[in-house]
Design a protein around this motif. Structure first.
Motif, PDB file in Angstrom:
ATOM      1  N   VAL A  16       0.849  -1.188   0.000  1.00 56.89           N
ATOM      2  CA  VAL A  16       0.000   0.000   0.000  1.00 56.89           C
ATOM      3  C   VAL A  16       0.879   1.231   0.000  1.00 56.89           C
ATOM      4  N   ALA A  17       0.561   2.128  -0.887  1.00 55.19           N
ATOM      5  CA  ALA A  17       1.355   3.342  -0.970  1.00 55.19           C
ATOM      6  C   ALA A  17       1.143   4.191   0.271  1.00 55.19           C
ATOM      7  N   THR A  18       2.103   5.043   0.525  1.00 56.21           N
ATOM      8  CA  THR A  18       2.057   5.926   1.698  1.00 56.21           C
ATOM      9  C   THR A  18       1.400   5.226   2.885  1.00 56.21           C
ATOM     10  N   SER A  19       2.089   4.195   3.315  1.00 59.95           N
ATOM     11  CA  SER A  19       1.433   3.223   4.174  1.00 59.95           C
ATOM     12  C   SER A  19       1.002   3.794   5.516  1.00 59.95           C
ATOM     13  N   ARG A  20      -0.235   4.214   5.553  1.00 55.94           N
ATOM     14  CA  ARG A  20      -0.808   4.592   6.821  1.00 55.94           C
ATOM     15  C   ARG A  20      -1.464   3.384   7.462  1.00 55.94           C
TER      16      ARG A  20
ATOM     17  N   ASP B 144       5.260   9.243   5.084  1.00 56.36           N
ATOM     18  CA  ASP B 144       5.070   8.385   6.232  1.00 56.36           C
ATOM     19  C   ASP B 144       5.528   6.973   5.862  1.00 56.36           C
ATOM     20  N   VAL B 145       6.811   6.748   5.988  1.00 53.51           N
ATOM     21  CA  VAL B 145       7.377   5.439   5.646  1.00 53.51           C
ATOM     22  C   VAL B 145       8.250   5.010   6.814  1.00 53.51           C
ATOM     23  N   HIS B 154       7.671  -1.980  -0.370  1.00 58.27           N
ATOM     24  CA  HIS B 154       6.946  -0.784  -0.794  1.00 58.27           C
ATOM     25  C   HIS B 154       6.743  -0.774  -2.300  1.00 58.27           C
ATOM     26  N   PRO B 155       5.667  -0.130  -2.756  1.00 58.14           N
ATOM     27  CA  PRO B 155       5.463  -0.017  -4.205  1.00 58.14           C
ATOM     28  C   PRO B 155       6.528   0.886  -4.833  1.00 58.14           C
ATOM     29  N   ILE B 158       6.815   4.630  -3.888  1.00 54.97           N
ATOM     30  CA  ILE B 158       7.489   4.929  -2.629  1.00 54.97           C
ATOM     31  C   ILE B 158       8.996   4.732  -2.787  1.00 54.97           C
ATOM     32  N   GLU B 188       0.088   9.203  -7.196  1.00 54.16           N
ATOM     33  CA  GLU B 188       1.504   9.112  -6.879  1.00 54.16           C
ATOM     34  C   GLU B 188       2.286  10.229  -7.545  1.00 54.16           C
ATOM     35  N   GLU B 191       1.856  13.255  -5.498  1.00 55.96           N
ATOM     36  CA  GLU B 191       2.716  13.173  -4.315  1.00 55.96           C
ATOM     37  C   GLU B 191       4.159  13.546  -4.678  1.00 55.96           C
ATOM     38  N   ARG B 520      -5.204   3.877  -4.270  1.00 55.70           N
ATOM     39  CA  ARG B 520      -3.807   3.531  -4.046  1.00 55.70           C
ATOM     40  C   ARG B 520      -3.615   2.055  -3.788  1.00 55.70           C
ATOM     41  N   SER B 521      -4.668   1.435  -3.349  1.00 53.77           N
ATOM     42  CA  SER B 521      -4.476   0.053  -2.916  1.00 53.77           C
ATOM     43  C   SER B 521      -4.101  -0.825  -4.095  1.00 53.77           C
ATOM     44  N   GLY B 522      -3.370  -1.857  -3.766  1.00 51.89           N
ATOM     45  CA  GLY B 522      -3.076  -2.919  -4.720  1.00 51.89           C
ATOM     46  C   GLY B 522      -2.223  -2.465  -5.864  1.00 51.89           C
TER      47      GLY B 522
END
Lengths: 342, 529, 383
Positions: A16-20, B144-145, B154-155, B158, B188, B191, B520-522
């Motif tokens: 998951v991006a920007t993993s919150r 936030d990583v 991470h994808p 990121i 993304e 971002e 964003r998921s998946g």
């Protein structure tokens, strides 16, 4: 590093991006799993042995595992460095033999023991350096270069002598027969101490020095490491020097163990070392693995042999079959593990 | 994405950080750069534009010390410099983030940020200080990583930001971003742009290379356009229209875009009411795409629109049986098709051009000829080799028809430019005379000229009766080419828009509908690994 | 291709990966002639051909055979370390069966025994292929399993003994003559068969394609899995036949020492012959030359009166020399200061040449050479 602080990605879930989200904190990071698996296997094998055979579950049997495999531990440590960069060193068994020959011949020629030891270690490191330079600067596959190294070292053994040379030096003999008593009546040899020191130093180098981290980086992606401005050449050549040094040291330990130099010593030992590293959870593609795993790998191999000697009726070739089977199990497990992640 | 609405051109009175003057580089037989100037100022995003082969990468490599120029000077803060390798450039404050993330995915985020400059304590690397320092950098960038997490978890997006974090940590005064957005989805990209803007405001000079014109107009302050190894000009972004930029990049080839429009217009679907060629019912795979229905008729272009990770590639791979479906079935010409693997799909007349050209398309060490006939040969089986003469005829025909350069069938495909590689891969499928051609991102990472040629080809093929399933991140392409557009979101087919009256904004509205976070998921799992 | 650029023989030779191996072979043979002037002489006795050259071929036959299987495995980007163990198993099974047969001297015992052995080899090859192609395990480790366990299995079969047999039919394979020693004929026949099957059909191109990019090949409809599986079975079968030759030649099965290190010799032969361990394009002629170099070297050491154990030393030197001479980096270093590296952007003939591929890749500017020259051109560009 504190294990508890490392979150792992939930298995199977999409990254998951920007993993919150759900930052699940599992107690064990996945990269330690293979080593833990090896440890569990070792304990389980030992447990089975203790139940089956009388006298198996003694401190001395454990100590003997270390005594009989001290050289293999050192060898596996060197091999771990090489494999972490994604390389391989087939020459280690032959360098062990060459080291016993150089030591025996040197002592026979009247060298002092310290000089002999220094000479052997220098020879091993130099041998590794040479192979490393050829691999790195001429871009020839490590497999081929170290295969040539295997032939070269074995051939040099024969040049020194075709016959076995006994070691009669007092210093060597005293180290060979020396024992260190541990509380509880268990005894170990100086070789065991040396091997454990090597493991500790290796763990330090790999995890707490820039050289060590570069080794992992090169194994992960060499081109990235180079673009990041890391000293990749030093790491790539360095691991072969370390492996050569470890082979020479293992050769010395082996000559303490056998008290002779012989061209046919340690034939095929490179396979044992590679097997130990793989069983210890290091990926042959590089970048992932721990030196403690290799230590455990050696202990597992040693336990198999202990089993066979306790069983008495089992023929020695079962060792090979058992190692092969274990290797298979671990490789398949690794494959499934990595396959699921990918 | 609002078009041509660039930031106000910011006053840049500051002295240039980097001044490259009269740079020339010659490779055997090729003048890669001729007398090129480049000026980078602090606090400015400078776009480097040009077709593939225009010299962008060479110029970047000359700046970062990968290549040594044959002529010309580079000054950094007024001091003349000559770097020997990227490491030297980096330590002088010039960092590069490449298209393929150049980090070590087996190590932690913190290590990747600090590798080579780890804080030390008592003769060893101080892990705690390292995590603290990288956490600080990440926080500065608003990311936030967890610094202790392994990079590969991470994808790609990121990972790319971590690569930038590394550059930030080095305190780079010049940051080069080489095609940073080509595998990112819209969120993304936003971002990334936020991070780029904040770095710019801190006074970093940023070089931005991208094929996406909208993005260039959105983010850059100034641009240098290259063509054939020469500078066409340096422009302030706000003073340039898209059309002017494209014509600067393309030179005379401008009419190609018009040609696409014309070709597409000509190739109106002849008989869309025919019985469907392919009918998909309830096809799906857990974690990849939820069961969907789809009908494709001969001579029709069906576009697949959706963000990266919406399931568009997954859908295509299921249809081609590159991955196994765990539900549903497919009929071709009304007959059920058992999808056991690519071979069964190929036998049914389905062809698939993967988005991952290098990993799943090219056989780099083989010649154009071998690559071109590979699928046909595989379908015939090894025991029935294609006769030499047939092979030569086919190869010659397609090299000419698709304008593949170099036209030498014995050239290794690995040495070709991206656009020409893509054409060979297209040709590989065209020789098998497929009835349904699935194209996944056929125009990604190739120059504008080749993009136009490929789109025109798709229109022509459809006009000739072939069914095409067209996947692209560039909605304009999808909308322009497609007779129908299927919209995907979150691994689900959410809409199917018929006819040619669809507009980009319609599709975008559909994609954007729903919860933001859901996008964003998946999605990137295949890439992240 | 056939443009007007005059390509001199020397220039073409310089580009060919086979030039150096061939020169090495010639040099070795010359050394032999100097040491033993009668080296090239052949004589016929009882309809059998004898001579040093024949000895080299005969002793090199098992290595050549294994190297042929290895070439195809390496072309698919694999490697098979288990062939030495398979050699031991093959001999062990056959001899154990013959020794225990009702009539240990009958031809039928030999035939049943060797059929069993070869059947088992096919199974072992299927096993290796399964690990590599289905489970997707790195070939070097996948075959390491059988390399480690295999010799144990062979010892299990022979119960740790050296099994000797006296079976005239079986003896033919390794020691028999049909003008030439039968083992040579077998190996050459396999070489010819492989050449025809892979180069006359599209198999060779498909193998190379799988070796260069397995996933792209799969998506193009190539049955990558089947191809990989097949080459491992073929390699195991070759090793099995080689095992028969070796044990038949001495009429005994030695599970411990039969085929020891032969996997290394075979890999060396392939590499010396110019096939890259990275997979892709392969050269059968190269493998033949490589196998001959290794065997000639061994013979040379013998005839020169050097202790046979030291052969290893020479092997190491030859390997390093040949590999260095093939390495683009080393070549560039050698050339530096003399002439700039030749740029041949369009050089290279297709490997799947329509005429007999084995011969086609000897003299011309073979395809791998063009890879290396473009490579060095790149390097030069970076400087």
């Amino acid at each position: 590093m504190k294990a508890a602080q490392l979150p792992t990605r939930p298995e199977g879930a999409a990254p998951v991006a920007t993993s919150r989200p759900a930052r699940r904190r599992t107690p064990v990071p996945t990269r330690f799993l293979p080593v833990i698996a090896t440890f569990v296997l070792f304990v389980a094998m030992f447990g089975v042995g203790s139940v089956r055979y009388e006298g198996f579950a003694s401190g001395q049997v454990v100590a003997n595992l270390f005594i009989d495999n001290a050289f293999l531990i050192v060898l596996a440590v060197g091999m771990t460095f090489v494999i972490l960069t994604g390389g391989i060193d087939l020459s280690v068994g032959s360098v062990v033999a060459l080291s016993t020959m150089v030591a025996a011949a040197g002592l026979q020629a009247g060298w002092s023991a310290p000089l002999t030891i220094l000479a052997v270690l220098a020879m091993g490191s130099g041998f590794g350096l040479l192979m490393g330079l050829v691999i790195h600067y001429f871009e020839i596959q490590p497999f081929i270069v170290t295969l040539a190294g295997l032939f070269l070292a074995r051939g040099l053994c024969y040049v020194i002598s075709v016959e076995s040379i006994p070691i009669k030096d007092d210093t060597f003999r005293s180290i060979a027969t020396g024992v260190i008593e541990l509380p509880g009546g268990t005894v170990i040899t100086p070789s065991v101490v040396i091997a454990l020191v090597v493991v500790a130093v290796a763990a330090y180098v790999l995890h707490l020095t820039r050289f060590g981290r570069t080794v992992y980086a090169v194994g992960g992606s060499e081109s990235s490491a180079r673009l990041m401005g890391l000293a990749t050449a030093r790491a790539k050549v360095g691991v072969y020097v370390i492996s050569g040094f470890c082979s020479a040291l293992a050769g010395l330990l082996f000559s303490f163990y056998m008290l002779s130099g012989y061209s046919l010593h340690a034939v095929g030992m490179e396979l044992d070392a590679i097997a130990a590293v793989v069983i210890g959870g290091t990926l042959l593609s590089g970048g992932v693995g721990l030196v403690v795993g290799s230590l455990l790998g050696v202990l597992v191999l040693g336990t198999i042999q202990t089993f066979i000697s306790f069983e008495g009726t089992l023929s020695s070739w079962w060792t090979k079959i058992a190692i092969g089977t274990l290797l298979l199990i671990f490789i398949v497990m690794q494959r499934l593990f990595v396959g699921r992640k990918a | 994405m609002t078009q041509t609405q660039a930031d106000d051109l910011r006053p840049t009175t500051a002295e240039p950080v980097v001044l490259m003057r009269g740079i020339s580089i010659e490779f055997p037989g090729v003048k890669a750069l001729q007398d090129v100037d480049l000026t980078l100022r602090p606090g400015e995003v400078h776009a480097l534009m040009g077709e593939n082969g225009a010299g962008k990468s060479t110029l970047i490599k000359a700046l970062t010390g990968v290549y040594t120029p044959d002529a010309g000077t580079t000054t950094l803060n007024g001091v003349q410099v000559a770097f020997h390798g990227p490491a030297a450039a980096q330590s002088a404050g010039i960092s590069t983030v490449y298209q393929e993330v150049n980090l070590c995915s087996n190590l932690s985020v913190a290590e990747n940020i600090l590798l080579g400059r780890e804080p030390r304590r008592l003769g060893g690397i101080d892990g705690r200080a390292m995590r603290a320092r990288s956490a600080e950098v990440l926080a500065r960038m608003g990311l936030d990583v967890d610094p202790a997490s392994i990079l590969s978890s991470h994808p790609i997006a990121i990972q790319q930001l971590v690569a930038i974090a590394r550059a930030v940590e080095i305190d780079s005064r010049v940051l080069i971003l080489d095609e940073p957005t080509s595998s990112l989805d819209a969120d993304e990209v936003a971002e990334l742009f936020r991070v780029i803007r904040s770095l710019r405001d801190e006074g970093v000079a940023i070089v931005f290379v991208s094929h996406f014109l909208e993005q260039v107009f959105e983010i850059s302050d100034r641009m240098t356009v290259l063509r054939n190894g020469r500078v066409v000009g340096e422009y302030a972004t706000a003073e340039l229209t898209r059309l002017e930029l494209v014509s600067a990049m393309l030179g005379r080839e401008m009419d190609l875009l018009e040609e696409i429009e014309r070709a597409v217009a000509e190739s109106a679907p002849s008989d869309a009411t025919d019985t469907p060629l392919v009918r998909v019912t309830g096809l799906g795979r857990t974690g990849a795409i939820e069961p969907f229905d789809l009908t494709i008729r001969a001579g029709e272009v069906v576009g697949l629109a959706g963000l990266l990770g919406s399931g568009r590639t997954e859908l295509a791979r299921l249809l081609f049986a590159a991955d196994r479906a765990d539900a549903g079935h497919v009929e071709v010409d009304g007959r059920p098709l058992r999808l056991r693997g690519p071979r069964s799909a190929i036998a049914a007349g389905i062809a698939f051009c993967s988005e991952d050209r290098k990993g799943e398309g090219l056989v780099a060490d083989l010649s154009i000829r071998d690559n071109l006939v590979l699928a046909m040969q595989a379908a015939r089986g090894w025991a029935r080799p294609i006769p030499r003469r047939t092979k030569d005829e086919l190869v010659e025909k397609y090299i000419e028809a698709l304008d593949i350069r170099p036209g030498n069938p014995d050239a290794l495909i690995g040495n070709l430019s991206g656009g020409n590689q893509q054409k060979v891969l297209l040709a590989r499928w065209l020789v098998t005379e497929p009835r349904l051609l699935i194209l996944d991102e056929p125009t990604r990472g190739i120059d504008v000229g080749a993009k136009a040629q490929i789109q025109k080809l798709v229109a022509d093929l459809a006009a000739g009766g072939m069914a095409v399933l067209y996947i692209s991140a560039e909605l304009e392409e999808v909308v322009r080419l497609s007779d129908r557009v299927v919209v995907l979101r979150d691994h689900r087919k959410i809409a199917e828009l018929d006819g040619r009256d669809v507009s980009v904004s319609d599709v975008m509205a559909l994609i954007a509908s729903g919860d933001q976070a859901d996008h964003r998921s998946g999605g990137t799992e295949r890439k992240a690994s | 291709m056939s443009t007007a650029t005059p390509v001199t023989f020397a220039a073409r030779a310089r580009q060919s990966r086979l030039t150096w191996p061939l020169l090495a072979l010639v040099a070795l043979l010359l050394v032999n002639v100097v040491v033993t002037p009668s080296f090239f002489s052949l004589r016929i006795q009882d309809g059998h051909l004898y001579g040093s050259l024949i000895d080299i071929l005969k002793n090199g036959a098992p290595t050549l055979l294994i190297a042929l299987g290895m070439t195809l495995v390496i072309a698919t980007r694999g490697i098979d370390l288990s062939v030495g163990a398979i050699v031991a198993i093959s001999g062990a099974v056959t001899c154990t069966y013959i020794a225990g047969a009702p009539d240990p001297t009958s031809a039928s015992a030999a035939i049943i025994g060797l059929s069993m052995a070869l059947g088992l080899c096919v199974l072992l090859g299927l096993w290796n292929g399964f690990l590599v192609s289905v489970l997707g395990i790195q070939p070097i480790i996948a075959t390491l399993v059988l390399m480690t366990a295999g010799r144990g299995i062979a010892m299990l079969v022979t119960d740790g003994q050296i099994i000797t047999v006296t079976n005239p039919a079986y003896r033919q394979i390794g020691a028999g003559f049909l003008v030439l020693p039968i083992s040579i004929l077998i190996s050459l026949a396999v070489l010819a068969a492989v050449a025809v099957v892979t180069r006359r059909t599209a198999l060779g191109m498909l193998i190379e394609s799988v070796g260069v990019n397995p996933e792209a090949s799969r998506l193009a409809g190539v049955q990558a899995r089947t191809i990989i599986w097949t080459v491992y079975v073929f390699a195991a079968l070759c090793a099995g036949v080689a095992g028969l030759m070796i044990s038949s030649n001495v009429s005994a099965a030695d599970a411990n020492n039969a085929g020891l290190w032969i996997e290394m010799d075979a890999i060396l032969a392939v590499v010396i012959g110019g096939t890259s361990l990275a997979g892709g394009r392969y050269s059968l002629t190269g493998t033949l030359v490589g196998a001959l170099i290794i065997q000639t070297l061994t013979t040379t050491v013998y005839t020169a009166g050097i202790a046979p154990e030291i052969t290893l030393l020479f092997k190491a030197v030859v390997v390093i020399a040949v590999c260095l001479l093939q390495s683009p980096r080393a070549r560039a270093a050698l050339r530096r200061g003399k002439t700039p590296p030749p740029v041949v952007p369009d050089a290279g003939t297709p490997s799947a040449a329509p005429d007999l591929g084995v011969l086609a890749d000897v003299p011309g500017p073979v395809a791998p050479a063009s890879t290396s020259s473009s490579h060095s051109a790149q390097k030069a560009g970076q400087r």
